[in-house]
Design a protein around this motif. Structure first.
Motif, PDB file in Angstrom:
ATOM      1  N   LEU A 245       0.843  -1.195   0.000  1.00  0.00           N
ATOM      2  CA  LEU A 245       0.000   0.000   0.000  1.00  0.00           C
ATOM      3  C   LEU A 245       0.879   1.246   0.000  1.00  0.00           C
ATOM      4  N   ARG A 246       0.572   2.159  -0.904  1.00  0.00           N
ATOM      5  CA  ARG A 246       1.228   3.461  -0.941  1.00  0.00           C
ATOM      6  C   ARG A 246       0.183   4.525  -1.283  1.00  0.00           C
ATOM      7  N   MET A 247       0.537   5.783  -1.044  1.00  0.00           N
ATOM      8  CA  MET A 247      -0.348   6.871  -1.404  1.00  0.00           C
ATOM      9  C   MET A 247      -0.464   6.961  -2.929  1.00  0.00           C
ATOM     10  N   ASP A 248      -1.655   7.362  -3.405  1.00  0.00           N
ATOM     11  CA  ASP A 248      -1.894   7.368  -4.848  1.00  0.00           C
ATOM     12  C   ASP A 248      -0.954   8.301  -5.600  1.00  0.00           C
ATOM     13  N   GLY A 249      -0.574   9.404  -4.982  1.00  0.00           N
ATOM     14  CA  GLY A 249       0.352  10.316  -5.651  1.00  0.00           C
ATOM     15  C   GLY A 249       1.698   9.682  -5.920  1.00  0.00           C
ATOM     16  N   LEU A 250       2.164   8.869  -4.989  1.00  0.00           N
ATOM     17  CA  LEU A 250       3.427   8.168  -5.199  1.00  0.00           C
ATOM     18  C   LEU A 250       3.288   7.162  -6.334  1.00  0.00           C
ATOM     19  N   CYS A 251       2.132   6.514  -6.417  1.00  0.00           N
ATOM     20  CA  CYS A 251       1.907   5.561  -7.507  1.00  0.00           C
ATOM     21  C   CYS A 251       1.917   6.262  -8.864  1.00  0.00           C
ATOM     22  N   ILE A 252       1.281   7.422  -8.937  1.00  0.00           N
ATOM     23  CA  ILE A 252       1.306   8.196 -10.182  1.00  0.00           C
ATOM     24  C   ILE A 252       2.747   8.497 -10.589  1.00  0.00           C
ATOM     25  N   THR A 253       3.570   8.868  -9.624  1.00  0.00           N
ATOM     26  CA  THR A 253       4.971   9.191  -9.913  1.00  0.00           C
ATOM     27  C   THR A 253       5.714   7.959 -10.411  1.00  0.00           C
ATOM     28  N   LEU A 254       5.487   6.823  -9.785  1.00  0.00           N
ATOM     29  CA  LEU A 254       6.104   5.577 -10.238  1.00  0.00           C
ATOM     30  C   LEU A 254       5.700   5.245 -11.664  1.00  0.00           C
TER      31      LEU A 254
ATOM     32  N   GLY B  73       3.571  12.672  -5.296  1.00  0.00           N
ATOM     33  CA  GLY B  73       4.571  11.738  -4.789  1.00  0.00           C
ATOM     34  C   GLY B  73       5.924  12.099  -5.353  1.00  0.00           C
ATOM     35  N   LEU B  74       6.969  11.656  -4.670  1.00  0.00           N
ATOM     36  CA  LEU B  74       8.328  12.038  -5.020  1.00  0.00           C
ATOM     37  C   LEU B  74       9.198  10.832  -5.346  1.00  0.00           C
ATOM     38  N   ILE B  75       9.994  10.975  -6.401  1.00  0.00           N
ATOM     39  CA  ILE B  75      11.146  10.127  -6.648  1.00  0.00           C
ATOM     40  C   ILE B  75      12.353  11.049  -6.642  1.00  0.00           C
ATOM     41  N   LEU B  76      13.293  10.789  -5.749  1.00  0.00           N
ATOM     42  CA  LEU B  76      14.508  11.594  -5.646  1.00  0.00           C
ATOM     43  C   LEU B  76      15.710  10.674  -5.706  1.00  0.00           C
TER      44      LEU B  76
ATOM     45  N   PRO C 231       2.381  17.318 -19.087  1.00  0.00           N
ATOM     46  CA  PRO C 231       1.213  16.474 -18.844  1.00  0.00           C
ATOM     47  C   PRO C 231       1.610  15.003 -18.736  1.00  0.00           C
ATOM     48  N   SER C 232       0.855  14.274 -17.972  1.00  0.00           N
ATOM     49  CA  SER C 232       1.009  12.820 -17.924  1.00  0.00           C
ATOM     50  C   SER C 232       0.844  12.227 -19.316  1.00  0.00           C
ATOM     51  N   LEU C 233       1.595  11.189 -19.606  1.00  0.00           N
ATOM     52  CA  LEU C 233       1.434  10.457 -20.861  1.00  0.00           C
ATOM     53  C   LEU C 233       0.475   9.277 -20.708  1.00  0.00           C
ATOM     54  N   LEU C 234      -0.072   9.086 -19.503  1.00  0.00           N
ATOM     55  CA  LEU C 234      -0.815   7.857 -19.217  1.00  0.00           C
ATOM     56  C   LEU C 234      -2.311   8.066 -19.057  1.00  0.00           C
ATOM     57  N   SER C 235      -2.768   9.303 -19.178  1.00  0.00           N
ATOM     58  CA  SER C 235      -4.196   9.598 -19.087  1.00  0.00           C
ATOM     59  C   SER C 235      -4.775   8.944 -17.841  1.00  0.00           C
ATOM     60  N   ASP C 236      -5.942   8.283 -17.967  1.00  0.00           N
ATOM     61  CA  ASP C 236      -6.617   7.784 -16.773  1.00  0.00           C
ATOM     62  C   ASP C 236      -6.142   6.409 -16.327  1.00  0.00           C
ATOM     63  N   ILE C 237      -5.182   5.808 -17.041  1.00  0.00           N
ATOM     64  CA  ILE C 237      -4.663   4.515 -16.571  1.00  0.00           C
ATOM     65  C   ILE C 237      -3.478   4.685 -15.633  1.00  0.00           C
ATOM     66  N   GLY C 238      -2.976   5.910 -15.482  1.00  0.00           N
ATOM     67  CA  GLY C 238      -1.788   6.133 -14.672  1.00  0.00           C
ATOM     68  C   GLY C 238      -1.861   5.587 -13.257  1.00  0.00           C
ATOM     69  N   PRO C 239      -2.968   5.836 -12.516  1.00  0.00           N
ATOM     70  CA  PRO C 239      -3.024   5.312 -11.144  1.00  0.00           C
ATOM     71  C   PRO C 239      -2.932   3.790 -11.064  1.00  0.00           C
ATOM     72  N   LEU C 240      -3.550   3.086 -12.020  1.00  0.00           N
ATOM     73  CA  LEU C 240      -3.462   1.622 -12.010  1.00  0.00           C
ATOM     74  C   LEU C 240      -2.071   1.145 -12.409  1.00  0.00           C
ATOM     75  N   VAL C 241      -1.473   1.788 -13.405  1.00  0.00           N
ATOM     76  CA  VAL C 241      -0.104   1.424 -13.790  1.00  0.00           C
ATOM     77  C   VAL C 241       0.845   1.656 -12.611  1.00  0.00           C
TER      78      VAL C 241
ATOM     79  N   ALA D 165       3.202  -0.846 -10.496  1.00  0.00           N
ATOM     80  CA  ALA D 165       4.644  -0.619 -10.332  1.00  0.00           C
ATOM     81  C   ALA D 165       5.112  -0.938  -8.921  1.00  0.00           C
ATOM     82  N   LEU D 166       4.224  -0.896  -7.950  1.00  0.00           N
ATOM     83  CA  LEU D 166       4.596  -1.301  -6.593  1.00  0.00           C
ATOM     84  C   LEU D 166       5.021  -2.762  -6.560  1.00  0.00           C
TER      85      LEU D 166
END
Length: 317
Positions: A121-130, A156-159, A295-305, A309-310
């Motif tokens: 489980l992670r926050m949805d913003g982190l998943c979008i970043t992944l 979410g952050l990737i550093l 802009p995101s390249l993943l449109s509405d599938i980004g959160p599931l992708v 990724a987790l």
């Protein structure tokens, strides 16, 4: 390989979705399902929606299929270590054991197909970043903020090439960064939070206060395209606020790129021009102005992708 699939789940303020996702970030045909959530739902109704989408996705497993892991992206705040969620826009769930619920559903309906598959489980913003870092707009970039601008605003952050969840799992929660020049009350109890200023519902509410008569973000976008002055002011206000917040976060962690998705981010391409102006007008340091916002390249599938990724990109966690 068809047997190496992630069960991806995305819980947000208006919907919950689930799908099977392969190692290339592709959703398996026929496995995606969606149910409504929303502020009016009871705890039992929310749990029933989660159960429905998870069981539907598992029913789509091919004969040779195996689930190698389960990834859950949830609107925050969360308590990552305990598997608890408290989405601001779902008031019936406060410290709700979502990790436990999903684990029970998965093993109840597909115990022989999931083996010892971990549930993450992670926050949805982190998943979008992944998701953006894996197969989207941030591929090859080491210092990234992913954002969702929709019913709420998450991030979410990737550093340095790795995710930064923080000790509670809520790092990157840019929706609750206070924005200079604004004092709008926020559902979190604060004032001037980015989400209270720039989310879809709050932009609609501000426009209505100025005399606009529509009721949805989609209608606001249509009015913007038609040249309505209040609608244009509302979306400009949203974009400038987002830009100010991005500039502040860049000053703190030296971002290279921000990838923005979510339904309201697609209201108009002009939103990104307003974001850029917000950064440039309120960022005095050269290194903060170098950040790119795309802009995101993943449109509405980004959160599931991203939830997948987790599992498939666990090396970045």
């Amino acid at each position: 390989m068809p047997h190496d699939l992630a069960l991806a789940i995305d819980l947000g303020g208006t919907k919950v979705e689930a799908s099977l996702v392969d190692r290339e970030g592709t959703l398996l045909d026929g496995s995606r399902s969606r149910k409504s959530t929303g502020a009016a739902k009871t705890s039992d109704e929310l749990a029933a929606s989660v159960r429905a989408v998870v069981t539907s996705a598992l029913a789509a497993l091919p004969a040779e299929g195996r689930v190698s892991g389960v990834g859950i992206g949830a609107a925050g705040p969360i308590r990552q270590a305990e598997g608890l969620v408290s989405p601001l826009n779902l008031p019936a769930w406060r410290d709700y054991p979502l990790h436990e619920l999903v684990s029970e559903i998965v093993h109840e309906h597909a115990a022989d197909l999931v083996a010892d598959a971990p549930v993450t489980l992670r926050m949805d913003g982190l998943c979008i970043t992944l998701a953006e870092h894996w197969v989207g707009a941030a591929q090859g970039v080491g210092n990234v903020l992913g954002m969702v601008v929709s019913t709420g605003i998450g991030g979410g952050l990737i550093l340095g090439g790795h995710t930064v969840p923080g000790p509670t799992g809520n790092a990157g929660h840019i929706g609750h960064v206070e924005v200079a020049g604004f004092d709008d009350p926020c559902a979190c109890g604060g004032r001037g939070c980015l989400e209270a200023v720039a989310s879809g519902p709050r932009s609609v509410a501000w426009a209505r206060e100025q005399g606009w008569t529509g009721t949805t973000g989609e209608e606001l976008a249509e009015s913007y395209a038609a040249g309505d002055g209040v609608a244009r002011a509302a979306i400009m206000r949203s974009g400038r606020a987002i830009g100010r917040a991005i500039g502040s976060v860049t000053a703190l962690v030296d971002l290279e790129l921000v990838a923005v998705g979510g339904g309201f981010s697609r209201a108009t391409p002009d939103l990104f021009d307003h974001i850029r102006i917000g950064i440039d007008e309120h960022s005095g340091l050269e290194f903060t102005r170098k950040v790119r916002v795309v802009p995101s390249l993943l449109s509405d599938i980004g959160p599931l992708v991203g939830a997948a990724a987790l599992v498939h990109r666990a090396d970045l966690l």
